[in-house]
Design an enzyme around this catalytic site. Structure first.
Site: not given
Lengths: 645, 645
Positions: B246, B306, B341, B377-378, B406, B518
């Site tokens: 990104k 991920q 990505d 994360d997530n 999170e 980010k």
């Protein structure tokens, strides 16, 4: 073993103690199931309720719908008596999820050739599962999804509701998860809707000074029926102890002609399987049971597990009682008080297996004689697990049997008896008098977990309780107490003819009756009719013809700006019958108020006309507004309206 | 088998889903146990809580006290990390019951010779159990209870407290019943009380345009420490994917010098066990961990499951990803949006066992490097059961490890992650702004079942959330948001230096930061001090010195007649530390109100003097009334009072 499932089921309701106890319903009622169903991510889920009667081999399935916030809902109807098991099953629906994404991509103008190939893979296993037209259709889809030449047709067909419906109806249920099993016990309708009339058989004679008999009782059945009752409950009919027998007004020394308390069970004439000789023979009793049936009435028996000192058990089964170090038997006591006419059962007995079996045998004996309803005396002084066992033993053989717990004690004890299996429970209604107390109590019974397992029975009076507010109370007060019980609760009862004849003279300062029939025979002129007998009959007729009054939980209290007036709306499950009740709690003055109609629940708009049909007077009123004026007089302190829209 | 037990235990609390999940505490906290305990009849009961650490061989016992209405209560302290099991045991206490009746009979003037013989039988088995003086005493009692000659002495001794105490301390526990087992997991204190500071290591350089390193981070640790934080949390430090990377502001095409999102993990330089080369070496990271320890700080790592398309797993473990029929790998998408990505993990993979093990191995690897806190994360896009498994696997070996979820998603999903084992949870605090919404949310977290298993962490901002109310907000608003978080919740965090430097420029119309770190490196002058850094340091100092602020559940909101003012009382378990907070929600105007002190909770009477010690300004006020005037200015929009009585 790693658990690869992705869907999770939480908080299935209704349930009691996370499924430790069963919930209760009656035949043809609805069970509304709610559950939280979650998965990681945002995939489309499929959720079902699976349910099955104990005699069924296969599960029935009904799909749950997502309401909001991961909460899913479905309903099923229980059509047979006995246990049903229900559980929730949930899965990620990969086919519907694929279609959901596909349509969004198509609408976004994306080229979805690869997605169509995925669709073909999802369709392939389905082709084996279906038949006829659907099979042909899926074969066609499978072909065009794989062929780039049919791209236009493929994306058109993929978006059609037909494919959605085929996917929805044939879920692959990959990695499905299931909740634990929950149970609902389904009783016959009388478990929820019953109207009890209690009287003492020994007071049934036409002649003063003569001990009543079962034959006298049979003569009174048409009277009970004409008032609209469906259960006739008799205090114990067994031989009454002669040792330490109680005298009139609960005195400790009986005179030689005193009849004693019929709860002091057992004498030289036998015990719990025998009949007090002065009432008649077993055949007389069986004839009475039959006569009741002929009048669409059922006889409820009293089941009181205690013994007079001369009960045959004391000699035959001494281990069932507690023996003191001085060699005497332990009588009932609440120190410093003594109850020498009663021996409690010794539940810690080493011979408890035979004791429990005999207790069960008593029930089975009377069931074989035709009795299907037992009012259990003081169940809170016998072990909870005993009740659980004996009720489940009886119900396993006789699903029709109903048990009413006479436990006027601490709330959690009463609730626990209901959890352990009691069909119905006496309640605090007898003492709830103010609008605030009545509403609070009914809300507790109908809007908390209690609604699932405790079926209340509202009694304005009992032989044990002559409530202060009825002592010397006028006709209006008796009417409004009956109307309250009969509309708030689907199961109710009165102790008569004391109630309808308003014979409320107390033992001074106590909530007990003077010259109580518990200890003596009373002579009545049973032929008397009065306003109460007329109104009781009318109210019971209304109850019998309006399903909204045949259940207790569907109730909504409505605002009415007067603390002496109560108003509430009741409905049956499918709202084909809607009742609106207004009752005055003032038996001396007229009361006026403005009451709010629950328009949203009724599905009507302000300004729409509603016909309010007073089922007692047959008057009809047209209400067009949300707020409506009502006035009640002591002469007729209530309205029961049928709502016609 | 018939169950002869007479005592019944119901509704043991705290418990989650009737004991399906464990509750959570930290070392030296109190567990308050409530239970309904019932028996038939009116006998005296004995009730205990039994509890035991997983490493203990024997149960500890503490007696419960009857409060009212069959509700019993007791407490125990958890002193070690790991699992404790607790349960309730209850029995009819025949000895105490005997004594209760005996005294009533004696007071009634009854002759109790037979009762004394019963007492002798109850004492007999006890004599074998006790020693010394007590044994001699019981032997004496046993003798005189059996001898009519010592009647006077016998009834005097029987009534003495001494015998009560001996009976109470040595219950026979005949036919005792036990509840099921419940569990509490005890963490180290940081699980409940933690103060997080998040920053991007790559922005840590002193020099503009230079990629920050771990050594730069080490230089910033004293700054973080001086502000009173105890956890330093870094976004992922692993190699960043180069394929489909990104660009700035989340653009899809990166320029050749763009650094990409650090959540796009994996490249030619390695995956989740490797370090992004520009940050430094593994040794540099280990040095940083040590430097943090030297500053009493802990490093929290990001655990983001991920992969970038060039993550080594994609080649080494192709089965861990989903492959489409066209031979391409499935990237993340939320149709019609695509995130090319990022490749999501394919949790339905047939090779899931190796996948789960590798995920665990990653954690174990970093734990071995000295990391004890993971911000995940997530987590809501990975299976719940996976989290249950991996957290329990880690905790079984490393009790110190803390997991922060999170999951900014649906409430039941967030709750379920906490149930499945997460130590802490991000919350909706970030978006709760009005007094009503804040109180309602905190009440939900602290007064419902959530208090037992979900430990909230309040963040005014995160790199993902630049809340509308902070965009362009003034200094006062930033101060009050920090003060709210830091006093309402014992665990909090900020994303800095964006927060304390008030760098709240948004991507227009979105709750995101413009030029978000980010996707790019930002250069800061980390040496700047301002009013916010000063007040954050002061507030954190107060948190560190007041146990009442080191937990979240003991909170009571107090009436204050102004919708822009909030007031609440907080206390530690033994109320040796009591804090009273008043916060203005108005960052532009002064606000006044009259606040009600919780006198009953404080154990003081109206008129008694209370010293209110403002811990920020060191001002002291004497309050003598229940209602007290307060006024707050935007320049200092809060009071944190220590209550001195």
């Amino acid at each position: 073993m790693l658990n690869q499932k992705r869907v999770l089921i939480d908080y299935v309701s209704p349930s009691v103690n996370c499924g430790e106890f069963y919930i209760k319903r009656v035949v043809n009622e609805i069970v509304n199931i709610d559950a939280n169903v979650l998965a990681d991510g945002h995939d489309v889920l499929g959720v079902s309720v699976l349910y099955k009667h104990e005699n069924d081999k296969t599960w029935k399935e009904t799909r749950m719908k997502l309401r909001h916030n991961d909460e899913w809902q479905a309903s099923f109807k229980v059509e047979k008596q006995g246990f049903y098991t229900y559980k929730v099953e949930a899965w990620v629906d990969y086919a519907l999820n694929w279609r959901y994404g596909l349509i969004r991509k198509i609408n976004d103008g994306q080229h979805v050739v690869s997605e169509l190939l995925e669709g073909a893979e999802l369709i392939k296993p389905l082709i084996e599962k279906v038949n006829g037209e659907v099979k042909t259709y899926l074969e066609h889809l499978h072909r065009i999804f794989k062929s780039e030449n049919d791209y236009g047709e493929a994306i058109t067909e993929a978006a059609k509701d037909r494919l959605y419906k085929i996917f929805f109806d044939n879920p692959a249920k990959i990695l499905a998860n299931t909740s634990k099993d929950y149970q609902v016990y389904v009783d016959r309708k009388k478990a929820r809707f019953s109207t009890w009339y209690e009287f003492f058989p020994r007071s049934a004679s036409e002649h003063d000074g003569v001990h009543g008999t079962f034959n006298d009782c049979a003569r009174l059945l048409p009277r009970v029926k004409s008032m609209g009752f469906d259960v006739v409950y008799f205090p114990p009919i067994h031989p009454i102890g002669e040792v330490n027998r109680k005298g009139k007004n609960n005195t400790t020394e009986a005179k030689h002609d005193d009849v004693g308390s019929c709860w002091g069970i057992g004498s030289q004439y036998g015990g719990h399987k025998d009949i007090h000789p002065q009432l008649g023979s077993l055949d007389d009793f069986k004839s009475l049971i039959q006569a009741a049936k002929d009048n669409n009435l059922e006889i409820a028996m009293d089941y009181a597990l205690q013994a007079a000192p001369d009960h045959p058990w004391v000699k035959e089964h001494p281990k069932w009682f507690k023996w003191r170090p001085d060699g005497t038997v332990q009588y009932a006591e609440n120190p410093p008080k003594k109850y020498q006419d009663i021996l409690p059962i010794y539940w810690e007995s080493e011979d408890h297996e035979n004791l429990w079996k005999e207790c069960l045998d008593i029930l089975m004996y009377w069931i074989d004689c035709g009795i299907k309803i037992f009012r259990v005396d003081n169940p809170h002084t016998k072990p909870f697990y005993f009740w659980n066992w004996i009720i489940s033993q009886v119900k396993a053989k006789h699903q029709d049997v109903i048990f009413l717990a006479e436990a006027f004690t601490a709330p959690k004890v009463m609730q626990q008896l209901a959890k352990q299996g009691y069909t119905q429970s006496y309640t605090y209604f007898t003492w709830r008098e103010s609008k605030h107390d009545l509403i609070q109590y009914v809300e507790e019974l109908t809007k908390t977990e209690l609604r699932e397992y405790m079926q209340p029975n509202f009694w304005p009076n009992t032989p044990d309780i002559n409530p202060y507010h009825l002592q010397g109370a006028n006709e209006s007060k008796h009417i409004l107490r009956y109307a309250l019980a009969a509309t708030l609760s689907s199961s109710i009862g009165i102790y008569g003819p004391v109630f309808e004849y308003m014979l409320s003279k107390p033992l001074l300062g106590k909530e007990e009756y003077l010259n109580s029939e518990k200890f003596q025979i009373t002579h009545y002129d049973w032929s008397i009719k009065n306003k109460l007998t007329t109104l009781i009959a009318k109210i019971n007729y209304i109850r019998n013809h309006n399903p909204a009054l045949q259940q207790t939980n569907n109730i909504k209290f409505c605002d009415i700006h007067n603390d002496n007036l109560m108003a509430f709306y009741k409905w049956n499950d499918d709202r084909t019958n809607e009742i609106f009740v207004v009752i005055s709690l003032d038996s001396h003055n007229s009361q006026q108020g403005v009451v709010q109609m629950p328009l949203y629940d009724l599905g009507v708009n302000p300004g729409d006309n509603i016909e309010m049909h007073d089922l007692i007077t047959d008057s009809r009123y047209n209400w067009n507004n949300e707020w409506n004026f009502v006035e009640l007089q002591p002469t007729m302190p209530f309205h029961i309206f049928k709502i016609n829209k």
